[in-house]
Design a protein around this motif. Sequence first.
Motif, mmCIF file in Angstrom:
data_model
loop_
_atom_site.group_PDB
_atom_site.id
_atom_site.type_symbol
_atom_site.label_atom_id
_atom_site.label_comp_id
_atom_site.label_asym_id
_atom_site.label_seq_id
_atom_site.Cartn_x
_atom_site.Cartn_y
_atom_site.Cartn_z
ATOM 1 N N PRO A 754 24.975 -43.245 -8.149
ATOM 2 C CA PRO A 754 24.592 -41.747 -8.738
ATOM 3 C C PRO A 754 23.385 -41.451 -8.472
ATOM 4 N N VAL A 755 22.389 -42.321 -8.766
ATOM 5 C CA VAL A 755 20.898 -41.724 -8.606
ATOM 6 C C VAL A 755 20.067 -42.728 -8.045
ATOM 7 N N GLY A 773 17.580 -50.136 -15.925
ATOM 8 C CA GLY A 773 18.475 -49.030 -16.278
ATOM 9 C C GLY A 773 17.859 -48.110 -16.888
ATOM 10 N N GLU A 774 16.431 -47.750 -17.175
ATOM 11 C CA GLU A 774 15.962 -46.756 -17.757
ATOM 12 C C GLU A 774 15.194 -46.035 -16.637
ATOM 13 N N TRP A 775 14.684 -44.680 -17.014
ATOM 14 C CA TRP A 775 14.218 -43.742 -15.994
ATOM 15 C C TRP A 775 12.570 -44.043 -16.102
ATOM 16 N N VAL A 776 12.029 -44.180 -14.739
ATOM 17 C CA VAL A 776 10.685 -44.017 -14.652
ATOM 18 C C VAL A 776 9.965 -43.101 -13.957
ATOM 19 N N TRP A 777 8.878 -42.814 -14.097
ATOM 20 C CA TRP A 777 8.079 -42.087 -13.079
ATOM 21 C C TRP A 777 7.436 -42.788 -11.958
ATOM 22 N N VAL A 778 7.656 -42.453 -10.780
ATOM 23 C CA VAL A 778 6.843 -43.109 -9.770
ATOM 24 C C VAL A 778 6.005 -42.039 -9.057
ATOM 25 N N GLU A 779 4.794 -42.384 -9.051
ATOM 26 C CA GLU A 779 3.575 -41.296 -8.660
ATOM 27 C C GLU A 779 2.801 -42.076 -7.400
ATOM 28 N N SER A 780 2.405 -41.056 -6.866
ATOM 29 C CA SER A 780 1.620 -41.392 -5.756
ATOM 30 C C SER A 780 0.425 -40.343 -5.597
ATOM 31 N N ALA A 781 -0.506 -40.644 -4.921
ATOM 32 C CA ALA A 781 -1.575 -39.538 -4.663
ATOM 33 C C ALA A 781 -1.101 -38.061 -4.489
ATOM 34 N N ARG A 782 0.059 -38.008 -4.015
ATOM 35 C CA ARG A 782 0.832 -36.597 -3.738
ATOM 36 C C ARG A 782 1.465 -36.018 -4.642
ATOM 37 N N GLY A 783 2.039 -36.768 -5.735
ATOM 38 C CA GLY A 783 2.940 -36.268 -6.643
ATOM 39 C C GLY A 783 3.761 -37.077 -7.185
ATOM 40 N N ARG A 784 4.707 -36.914 -8.306
ATOM 41 C CA ARG A 784 5.402 -37.877 -8.920
ATOM 42 C C ARG A 784 6.840 -37.330 -8.711
ATOM 43 N N ARG A 786 11.129 -38.950 -10.198
ATOM 44 C CA ARG A 786 11.785 -40.054 -11.209
ATOM 45 C C ARG A 786 12.856 -40.793 -10.667
ATOM 46 N N ALA A 787 12.917 -41.985 -10.895
ATOM 47 C CA ALA A 787 14.177 -42.870 -10.667
ATOM 48 C C ALA A 787 14.579 -43.761 -11.768
ATOM 49 N N ARG A 788 15.702 -44.150 -11.445
ATOM 50 C CA ARG A 788 16.196 -45.383 -12.430
ATOM 51 C C ARG A 788 15.820 -46.646 -12.165
ATOM 52 N N ALA A 789 15.120 -47.587 -12.852
ATOM 53 C CA ALA A 789 14.721 -48.561 -12.514
ATOM 54 C C ALA A 789 15.629 -49.780 -12.482
ATOM 55 N N LEU A 790 15.713 -50.532 -11.683
ATOM 56 C CA LEU A 790 16.396 -51.709 -11.451
ATOM 57 C C LEU A 790 15.381 -53.064 -11.469
ATOM 58 N N VAL A 791 15.320 -53.851 -12.426
ATOM 59 C CA VAL A 791 14.285 -54.907 -12.282
ATOM 60 C C VAL A 791 15.255 -56.015 -11.604
ATOM 61 N N THR A 792 14.737 -56.378 -10.529
ATOM 62 C CA THR A 792 15.469 -57.467 -9.653
ATOM 63 C C THR A 792 14.416 -58.365 -8.995
ATOM 64 N N LEU B 182 22.127 -59.722 -15.789
ATOM 65 C CA LEU B 182 21.388 -59.913 -14.705
ATOM 66 C C LEU B 182 20.475 -58.604 -14.594
ATOM 67 N N ARG B 183 21.057 -57.769 -14.352
ATOM 68 C CA ARG B 183 20.448 -56.325 -14.493
ATOM 69 C C ARG B 183 19.761 -56.005 -15.556
ATOM 70 N N GLU B 184 20.044 -56.314 -16.619
ATOM 71 C CA GLU B 184 19.612 -56.019 -17.880
ATOM 72 C C GLU B 184 18.342 -57.173 -18.322
ATOM 73 N N GLY B 185 18.060 -58.221 -17.297
ATOM 74 C CA GLY B 185 17.125 -59.294 -17.598
ATOM 75 C C GLY B 185 17.634 -60.380 -18.605
ATOM 76 N N ARG B 186 18.868 -60.409 -19.009
ATOM 77 C CA ARG B 186 19.291 -61.318 -20.233
ATOM 78 C C ARG B 186 19.934 -62.390 -19.379
ATOM 79 N N TYR B 187 19.860 -62.684 -18.180
ATOM 80 C CA TYR B 187 20.536 -63.836 -17.586
ATOM 81 C C TYR B 187 19.657 -65.027 -17.654
ATOM 82 N N ASP B 188 19.958 -66.065 -18.260
ATOM 83 C CA ASP B 188 18.898 -67.177 -18.512
ATOM 84 C C ASP B 188 19.537 -68.241 -17.225
ATOM 85 N N GLU B 189 18.582 -68.298 -16.261
ATOM 86 C CA GLU B 189 19.039 -69.338 -15.203
ATOM 87 C C GLU B 189 18.697 -70.890 -15.646
#
Lengths: 878, 189
Positions: A754-755, A773-784, A786-792, B182-189
């Motif tokens: 969706p986003v 899963g939370e929203w973040v600002w992404v900013e470069s020298a040209r502007g900012r 928003r996107a939803r973060a995926l920590v991976t 995993l997405r929420e960073g709670r998966y313990d490997e």
Amino acid sequence: MDRNTTSNDYAKRLDIAGIDGCVRGFSGFISCAPRTLEVRNEEHEVHTACRACIANCGVIATVKNGRVVALRGDPVDPMSKGKLCDKGLSGINALYHPNRNKYPLLRVGERGSGEWKRTTWDNAVDIVARRLMEIREKYGAECVFGSTGGGGNPEVWSCARFCNIFGTPNWFEPGSAQCYLPRVLATTMMYGGMDSSIADSNCLEFYDTESTPLKTLVLWGTDPSYSCPASGGRMVNELRMKGVKTVAVDPRFTPDAAKADVWLPVRPGSDVALLMAWIRYILVNKLYDEDFVLRWTNLPYLVDCETRFVIHPDGSTSALVWDKKTNSAKTLSYPWDDALEPELFGEHVIDGKLYKTGAQLLFERVEEFTLERAAELCLLDPADIEKAIRLYAENTPSSLCLGVATDQGINSEQAAMAAVTLDLLMGNVEKPGAAMQRFRISGVLKSPNYPVPVALKCLPEEQFLKRLGGREHKGLSIWYGGHAASILNAILTGEPYQPRAWIDRSGNKFGVLAEVGKWEEACRKLDFIVHIFTYPTSMTAYADVVLPTEEWLETEMVVETCNMCVARQQCDHVFETRDEGVIWADIARRCGELGHEMCRKAFDPGFMGDDLAYWSSMEEFFDQITPAQGVTWKEYCAKAPFEFLPKDEWKSYYVYLTPDKDGIPQGFPTPSRKCEVYCDAYIKLGRTGEPFMPYPMPPADADYEPLPYYAEPTESPLDNELVERFPLVMTGGRLPMYHHSTLRNMPGMRGTAPVPELWICPEDAEKYGVRSGEWVWVESARGRTRARALVTKAIRPGTVYMERFWYPETLDTPTHGWKESNVNVLTRSGPPFNDVVGTHVLRGFLVRVYPAESAPEGIYTAPEDFSGWLENGKGRRT
Amino acid sequence: MKQLAFIFDADRCIGCRACRAACSLAHGDPPGVSRIKTYTMGPVGTFPCLSMYFLTVVCQQCADPACAAACPTGACFKSEADGVVRIDASRCVGCGACAGACPYGAIDVCGSRAFKCDLCAGDSPACVSVCPGEALRVADVSEADEHARTLRDDGGVGPSGRFILRGAEWIDELPAEFEKKLREGRYDE
């Protein structure tokens, strides 16, 4: 479902108001009644071809009572073999989307206010033609510029053709220098056959998965599983299943990276350093195909170190070599001389002048790029690099498929040159198992990939010479195009002249153009803007006239897929949409009637010749194309899909060895008839525009280099000062459900994605306070934005990834859908550019990331939000 | 006894989700409903030595289906003839008890009805024919490779679906739960 039900919506009001009725809002021309259809109690199947992306996967459409009701893959299609993807399967929804452009519309309120008036096609075309003619008369035709794109527009040359006939040298496509053109140019200049881009429907050799002897496939900056799942993704998967080894070079851990034997998560923008290390390793360890390199490349030829040109004593196909037998310089006549033993690496002083072989110069160019140096620059393990090179160079036949990634930074052309160099060194050319081939063709496509002739001869020399960015970036002329960033600069500065009108056929230029905030500023300086597309996008908000085009299930096109001729055929037609091939012709006709002489001549078959006279219908156009197969368009459609040659005859290997009329091997379509790894033709291109420009242009500021070189990204993480403000490198790349800026209005796709997500690795997430899963600002020298973060872990440390995006649901707000979550707010449109082709930076620039207070306002994320985008609310919760 | 179910080859799945699109289109399902879901199992490991595969999960045609047990109206039942779990739409009231009971997230409820895989009523399933990776097939489970796995079965429901994975190490977690953790960073490997 009752198709005759008319809900309380805009189209009903439109029907009452009729022509010249006014509406308000971008969601105004939006909701609509289902079309009233004549009831035909019949069902039939149409063999057609998808165009939801640039692949042309075979589709069988079921049409019931005049309406497309089902799609399935066509099993006879040699590339997709009956498979389809998410994008293709959305075709019915796209066709009957309530939010289509349905009628020509004229803006009646302020720009961006969304106040529109419906009009007739005749009136709309007349208005467009008159405005263009006024601007031409007052300021010159060059002040009108065109653009195309929009998700693999099957008629990319239609825009170029119109511009040439109208007399403006300025049209662009946001891809080209940023997508595919650098690779096409390098392959054309150095080899002369087809390039190795899987996502651009090449590498046809590999689709015969059962019989190709390919053993190692390098996927460099490409992920077919995501870019073209049904064709290239399927093919690579089949090869893997039968034991082909793969190497994936990609900062993202994509599906193809996960399945690869070696994954090299290269730092974005440093690819050329890695390619140079591969070349060096292969040269130093003598892993190259020596026989091919000596006999069929120009690497043994002596180069005059002062002029930097290869010496050709008797015409372009002879060359000076250093003969090891006599220890002297000798002339080698094409193709080979058994009496000579040419030296590959060496330098000699002859008559006081220094000469080096091409191979020597190549080695000197790559010498500093040891495995360790590349590992340091690219942030890789030298042992992994070595393992990858060994697979590629020893588990053969192999091929290197270069994707779009390297096209999106300033080192674009050099990456393509280095990749072609590798396959040429390995002799991966025209043999079974090689990507680079010249298989036979049907003859229906006269221009590359698309049949519409560009009619370059219609553009007068004095107009051609006014091409913005043309002199500096002459490589663009292989696609006859202009330079987007130079056009933008001209609009903003008035230098060297002020463009006034923009006629665009594409999806959402505000989704795909770099540093797109500047284009909003540019629009304010333009007198007239036309948007031609299938549905309203952010671009529409800036338009004065909107012309509705057809979805792929409404269009017709000749398609060639391996050894088959395929027809994209009209399965249904809605409202007053028109094929763009006819729209451009209609505008040209009206310009002719208003006194434009060349536009008049463009309808004269005698004058146009092979460039073909303009047409009144697509059938009239195709009837001039399909006779190459001995049939009319109607007959072609009835017959398609059909094999134009049996598979074995179509696959013509070793074309370079087949004798020419004099009985000697015909070689390659380059000036020397050899593969030109030391490509001095680039120097000539930069100085004159040869061999692509119809008229000579003054030289570029500096000579183009005949060999690849490494350029660190302009915004480099090695720059300590910049990194303090912007510590992360941004990269891009596909997802399987979207193509360029299209399909963000599809409930199915948006249900899955969706986003846009901002991928960030766990260590960086912690450092910058980002939570998955939370929203973040992404900013470069040209502007900012928003996107939803995926920590991976799927993105390398120090790097973040974001997909292009815009929101159709916020078109009616001041953002016009493009400001909220658009990585192209952040990209660079300014210099420095790639020297040869003018690439600006879409990947490999610096950003910072920090938590946002909230999601953008008004965007859709829940499944039920999207139900209004289904035809007649189909599937709405009951 | 005959037991039809999906046999899924994870080595062949390229994660494109065409199966889901084909399923929605074939059934004309509302947005948000998906009878077939592809989970991303990873990446796990230490960069750059990572592992990731995809699991495409539909109704597992359990031996002792929790959905049928939970169904208050008897709409959800297991067929004797082929072992397939079916929902009789005329008796379904959309209460969602089945969806809540299914450990594999294979049932979605929307409006007044529950949606789950019906094996396309015996026709060649839309997901199978569209799949670019040719990762899916429907067969009697006795035809599955002997090394094929089943999904984790904490509740003793006896899932029938079979999963083939050679290219990565199997993560023995419920896919939806794993993906979320995993997405929420709670998966313990």
